[in-house]
Scaffold this active site. Structure first.
Site, PDB file in Angstrom:
ATOM      1  CG  ASP A  14      23.751 -14.616  -8.306  1.00  0.00           C
ATOM      2  OD1 ASP A  14      22.897 -13.726  -8.155  1.00  0.00           O
ATOM      3  OD2 ASP A  14      24.104 -15.059  -9.424  1.00  0.00           O
ATOM      4  CD  GLU A  47      19.963 -13.909 -17.480  1.00  0.00           C
ATOM      5  OE1 GLU A  47      20.153 -13.832 -16.250  1.00  0.00           O
ATOM      6  OE2 GLU A  47      20.572 -14.693 -18.218  1.00  0.00           O
TER       7      GLU A  47
HETATM    8  O1  KIV Z   1      25.199 -15.078 -12.368  1.00  0.00           O
HETATM    9  C1  KIV Z   1      25.254 -14.029 -13.027  1.00  0.00           C
HETATM   10  O2  KIV Z   1      26.296 -13.624 -13.549  1.00  0.00           O
HETATM   11  C2  KIV Z   1      24.024 -13.256 -13.172  1.00  0.00           C
HETATM   12  C3  KIV Z   1      24.003 -12.192 -14.207  1.00  0.00           C
HETATM   13  C4  KIV Z   1      23.989 -12.764 -15.572  1.00  0.00           C
HETATM   14  C5  KIV Z   1      22.889 -11.255 -14.010  1.00  0.00           C
HETATM   15  O3  KIV Z   1      23.060 -13.525 -12.488  1.00  0.00           O
HETATM   16 NA    NA Z   2      23.186 -15.506 -11.406  1.00  0.00          NA
END
Ligand code: KIV
Ligand code: NA
Length: 266
Positions: free
Chosen positions: A84, A181
């Site tokens: 991320d 989401e």
């Molecule tokens: O940060 C995370 O775990 C996510 C998921 C919920 C898709 O982005």
């Molecule tokens: Na995330």
């Protein structure tokens, strides 16, 4: 099992076989998830909540994600590692390029950015330079202060139409994958059918090409009392963590999870 690549994920979509993604933050859980058959390990900025105890994902830094990505990489056995981009790491083209470089060098195979159509130039920039991007649409938790809470997105027709158009523009720009989401199941189906790239859902119904859950949520572990509607506790019927993750993989592959009650109506 041969290493999971973007090509693997594309062929799973074409075959109609569900893709299983799970968040992972360290070496041992990465190893367990791989043994259970999880295809994509997501180093989510959810770590700000489940590991660090913050009440949102906003405090998470690029150094935090890089640290956990490197840990997951050491435990990984063949899964695709998706990292991320935390709050503001994708805010400008200059920032997303620098921050994605950091995550790729820490061990990611793909990066994920929260946003919408505005990310199109960044997605093109990264794809041209060799970095696959997954774009997170719908309820993007980094924008919680704009949404005024963690609310289902795309319920109004204008919003739904915009999300569909954004998805197509992002695919056109070279996005490798999409993540939806908390969007109505019917809208998630429309988007999944409208693009050739894999679409992963969380709170988006059973019609997407794959599913993702936060590890702690699916193990029934929580700091608060509220469990989101889209979560199922896979520890409930299992005796240990490897078995619970195995049950999650099996339930996604068979189409048993998510059930209708885990999704949202328009
Ligand atoms: O940060 C995370 O775990 C996510 C998921 C919920 C898709 O982005
Ligand atoms: Na995330």
């Amino acid at each position: 099992m041969p290493d999971v690549t973007l090509t693997t994920l594309q062929s799973l979509k074409q075959k109609g076989e569900k893709i299983v993604m799970l968040t992972s933050y360290d070496a041992i859980f990465a190893r367990i998830a791989c043994a259970a058959g999880v295809e994509v390990l997501l180093i989510g900025d959810s770590l700000g909540m489940v590991l660090q105890g913050h009440d949102s994902t906003l405090p998470v830094t690029i150094a935090d994600i890089a640290y956990h990505t490197a840990s997951v990489k050491r435990g990984n056995q063949g899964a695709l590692i998706l990292a991320d981009l935390p709050f503001m790491a994708a805010a400008t083209e200059e920032r997303i390029l620098a921050n994605s470089t950091t995550l790729m060098q820490a061990g990611a195979h793909m990066v994920k950015a929260e946003g919408g159509g505005w990310l199109t130039p960044s997605v093109r920039l990264l794809a041209e330079r060799g970095i696959p991007v997954c774009v997170h649409l719908g309820l993007t938790p980094q924008a919680v202060n704009i949404f005024g809470g963690y609310k289902v997105q795309g319920r109004h027709e204008a919003q739904a139409k915009k999300m569909l158009e954004d998805a197509q523009a992002l695919e056109e720009a070279g996005a490798a994958m999409l993540l939806l989401e908390c969007v109505p199941s019917e809208l998630a189906n429309r988007i999944t059918q409208a693009v050739r790239i894999p679409v992963i859902g969380i709170g988006a119904g059973a019609g997407t090409d794959g599913q993702v859950l936060v590890l702690h949520d699916m193990l029934g572990l929580s700091l608060g009392s509220h469990t989101p509607k889209f979560v199922r506790n896979f520890m409930q019927d299992q005796h240990d963590i490897p078995a619970a993750i195995g049950a999650y993989v099996k339930a996604v592959k068979s189409g048993e999870f998510p059930a209708v009650e885990h999704g949202f109506n328009a």
